[in-house]
Design an enzyme around this catalytic site. Structure first.
Site, PDB file in Angstrom:
ATOM      1  N   ARG A  96       9.961  -1.227  -4.446  1.00 38.99           N
ATOM      2  CA  ARG A  96       8.552  -1.581  -4.636  1.00 38.99           C
ATOM      3  C   ARG A  96       8.385  -2.415  -5.902  1.00 38.99           C
ATOM      4  NH1 ARG A  96       3.100   2.183  -4.329  1.00 38.99           N
ATOM      5  NH2 ARG A  96       1.674   0.527  -4.941  1.00 38.99           N
ATOM      6  N   ASN A 150       3.870   2.109   5.318  1.00 37.72           N
ATOM      7  CA  ASN A 150       3.344   0.750   5.159  1.00 37.72           C
ATOM      8  C   ASN A 150       4.442  -0.305   5.280  1.00 37.72           C
ATOM      9  OD1 ASN A 150       0.540   1.046   4.764  1.00 37.72           O
ATOM     10  ND2 ASN A 150       0.877   1.801   2.691  1.00 37.72           N
ATOM     11  N   CYS A 171      -3.981   5.052   8.548  1.00 37.25           N
ATOM     12  CA  CYS A 171      -4.121   4.783   7.128  1.00 37.25           C
ATOM     13  C   CYS A 171      -5.237   5.674   6.595  1.00 37.25           C
ATOM     14  CB  CYS A 171      -4.470   3.303   6.942  1.00 37.25           C
ATOM     15  SG  CYS A 171      -4.681   2.778   5.228  1.00 37.25           S
ATOM     16  N   HIS A 201      -5.271  -2.809   6.358  1.00 37.39           N
ATOM     17  CA  HIS A 201      -5.471  -3.380   5.025  1.00 37.39           C
ATOM     18  C   HIS A 201      -6.134  -4.754   5.083  1.00 37.39           C
ATOM     19  CE1 HIS A 201      -2.343  -0.619   2.841  1.00 37.39           C
ATOM     20  NE2 HIS A 201      -3.271   0.040   3.509  1.00 37.39           N
ATOM     21  N   TYR A 251      -8.512  -3.918  -0.021  1.00 41.98           N
ATOM     22  CA  TYR A 251      -7.331  -4.785  -0.072  1.00 41.98           C
ATOM     23  C   TYR A 251      -7.702  -6.259   0.069  1.00 41.98           C
ATOM     24  CZ  TYR A 251      -4.090  -0.872  -0.001  1.00 41.98           C
ATOM     25  OH  TYR A 251      -3.387   0.258  -0.340  1.00 41.98           O
TER      26      TYR A 251
END
Length: 434
Positions: A96, A150, A171, A201, A251
């Site tokens: 990440r 995700n 989600c 998102h 988002y």
């Protein structure tokens, strides 16, 4: 599906797992899960032991006849499962960090679910999920796969296109919208109705009613909207929101407030406060709390992690599938003509009626014309990224990147892609085959 239910949780060492265990305990009367298996990989065994012991204390405190086991053997966990929940992070938080930091070097948004970082997460994740689906086709072909991993919409679309497993993506942001409205108006959620339209998102709330009365106009006058701890707290542009006529997912700040978000990301990275670093600190703190042998409930601090209401969303969906409830939930499902400007096999995020045979997407009444182009562009990127993940083709990956609205230079994109693929080489063998 009998009265004795087995749930396998892939990624069982996740810090979110206590939320899920709490959900099973609170909903046992209608969703009587009798066997839970927490599954993880060798690198996650230490965290699995910690979260597993907390889960056992929670179950013991509840007094319910739920058997919980921990394993590194995924296949054994899947045998006879009725539901499989996936909450994985391929490459762990280190990867990440790459997703967030490398794009910043090229003056592009670094984020784990959208843009270049989101694509790299998809490239790492989709092949692993498809391998899980192959195991499920053999060991529990009738089970439901509920994917929280995700980028949830892309992963779910890949499963729909390349597997026979029944899969639904979900989600926590839609349920967070209901929680926001419930608190705002001080009313129970069952009096609220929201219509969601878009992608995971990348959705807009185009209708909001309370007891049948529209509240959208007055909410469009508020620039705060609903938000989350894992997205910087910039206020919306008031003129934009009123013109669109719908409330965007938080988002969408990466698209509508691109410059501000990029500036914030660079400043945070310079101070060692990227989201990956913040999450790492939060998780370290959470696991220290989880170690407490006196703790037998989900700690409040978990809500700071950005995954609030996870158990509600996951267990509510399982319960509705199991009991054929027919309630409305916002899910990631196959389009099938619901959004007529997207392919039928695209995965979209819309309201669905949940039955024992699966979710039935509900026709969307309002999709603002001004957002259709952005949805289509991002879906084009997603479809290409899924193809790249399955084939390991670099040209397809580059085409996906340059199709994304947050990527503004093909030359920079190619250079960035080369660096990101090399950094992720251990997790992307198909891209390095001779």
């Amino acid at each position: 599906m009998g009265t004795r239910l087995k749930v396998a949780v892939i990624g069982g060492s996740s810090s979110y797992t206590p939320e899920l265990i709490e959900g099973f305990i609170l909903n046992y009367a209608t969703f009587p899960v009798t066997e839970i298996v927490l599954v993880d990989i060798l690198e996650g065994r230490h965290k699995l032991a910690i979260v597993g012991q907390l889960a056992l204390r929670m179950i013991e405190k509840s007094g319910l006849p739920i058997n919980l086991s921990l394993t590194l053997d995924r296949r054994s966990a899947l045998v006879g499962a009725d539901f499989v929940s996936t909450q994985m992070r391929i490459g762990l938080l280190e990867a990440r960090g790459w997703d967030e930091s490398i794009p910043l070097k090229y003056d592009m948004i670094g984020q784990e679910t959208t843009g270049a970082g989101g694509m790299m997460k998809a490239l790492r994740t989709i092949p692993v999920l498809l391998d899980i689906c192959k195991d499920m086709e053999e060991l529990c072909p009738d089970a439901w796969l509920l994917n929280f991993t995700n980028p949830a919409g892309m992963v779910t679309e890949a499963i729909h296109k390349h597997s026979t497993i029944k899969s639904i993506g979900l989600c926590n942001s839609p349920i967070a919208a209901y929680k926001w409205l419930s608190g705002l108006y001080n009313i129970p959620i069952d009096r609220i109705y929201c219509e969601f339209a878009g992608l995971n998102h990348l959705h807009w709330v185009s209708r909001i009613t309370i007891d049948g009365e529209s509240k959208l106009e007055e909410l469009l006058d508020s620039r705060s909207g609903y938000t989350a701890a894992n997205v910087p707290q910039f206020a919306w542009n008031e003129s934009l929101i009123k013109s669109v006529g719908a409330i965007p997912s938080y988002y969408l700040k990466y698209f509508y407030l691109h410059r501000e978000m990029l500036t914030e990301q660079k400043a945070a990275a310079a101070k060692g406060e990227s989201r990956a670093e913040t999450v790492k600190r939060l998780e370290d703190e959470l696991f220290e709390i989880y170690k407490n042998p006196e703790l037998a409930e989900k700690p409040k601090q978990l809500e700071q992690r950005g995954g609030a209401y996870y158990s509600e969303a996951a267990v509510k969906l399982m319960n509705s599938l199991y009991n054929d409830i027919g309630d409305i939930q916002t899910l990631n499902v196959r389009n099938g003509g619901i959004l007529d400007f997207l392919p039928d096999d695209a995965c979209i995020e819309v309201n669905c009626k949940v039955t024992k045979d699966g979710p039935i997407p509900q026709q969307v009444q309002i999709v603002p014309e001004s957002v259709k182009g952005l949805i289509h562009a991002v879906k084009t990127y997603e479809s290409l990224a899924i193809k790249a993940a399955v084939t390991g083709n670099r040209d397809t990956a580059l085409l996906a990147l340059v199709s994304h609205p947050l990527v503004d230079s093909a030359n920079a994109a190619e250079e960035m892609l080369t660096e990101m693929l090399e950094q992720n080489k251990a997790y992307l063998p198909k891209f390095f085959e001779a």
